[in-house]
Design an enzyme around this catalytic site. Sequence first.
Site, PDB file in Angstrom:
ATOM      1  N   ALA A   8      38.442  49.233  37.206  1.00 53.57           N
ATOM      2  CA  ALA A   8      38.248  48.170  38.199  1.00 53.57           C
ATOM      3  C   ALA A   8      39.583  47.488  38.472  1.00 53.57           C
ATOM      4  CB  ALA A   8      37.236  47.142  37.706  1.00 53.57           C
ATOM      5  N   CYS A   9      39.998  47.471  39.737  1.00 53.04           N
ATOM      6  CA  CYS A   9      41.251  46.804  40.102  1.00 53.04           C
ATOM      7  C   CYS A   9      40.949  45.516  40.864  1.00 53.04           C
ATOM      8  CB  CYS A   9      42.150  47.730  40.922  1.00 53.04           C
ATOM      9  SG  CYS A   9      41.538  48.129  42.568  1.00 53.04           S
ATOM     10  N   THR A  10      41.991  44.768  41.168  1.00 52.33           N
ATOM     11  CA  THR A  10      41.807  43.463  41.811  1.00 52.33           C
ATOM     12  C   THR A  10      41.158  43.573  43.187  1.00 52.33           C
ATOM     13  OG1 THR A  10      44.100  43.577  42.530  1.00 52.33           O
ATOM     14  CG2 THR A  10      43.645  42.259  40.590  1.00 52.33           C
TER      15      THR A  10
END
Length: 105
Positions: A8-10
Amino acid sequence: MKIVGVAACTVGIAHTYIAQEKLENAAKAAGHYVQIETQGTIGIENELSEQAIQEADIVILAIDVKISGMERFDGKKVIKVPTEVAIKSPNKLIAKATEVAGQQS
């Protein structure tokens, strides 16, 4: 060895899926079973089952943001890194996971 994880990235788009792909490819190349869940702008994909988590030797969290369902990994060996590490050094990360999983009592 069985590896499960979450990417999960920003923003929840590019790095999430790149991290997932890199981890899956590196783990498979090393001869491991792997399943990586993604959490992003379109929700949760490839969601980990309770059975997959229970059977896992280690959990890799390649995350830059808070994810939902962290309690699912209570009691498991967990490696938490930024997505950038999974993208730039997936083979080293899988080697580290193997090392940590091997330290089970």
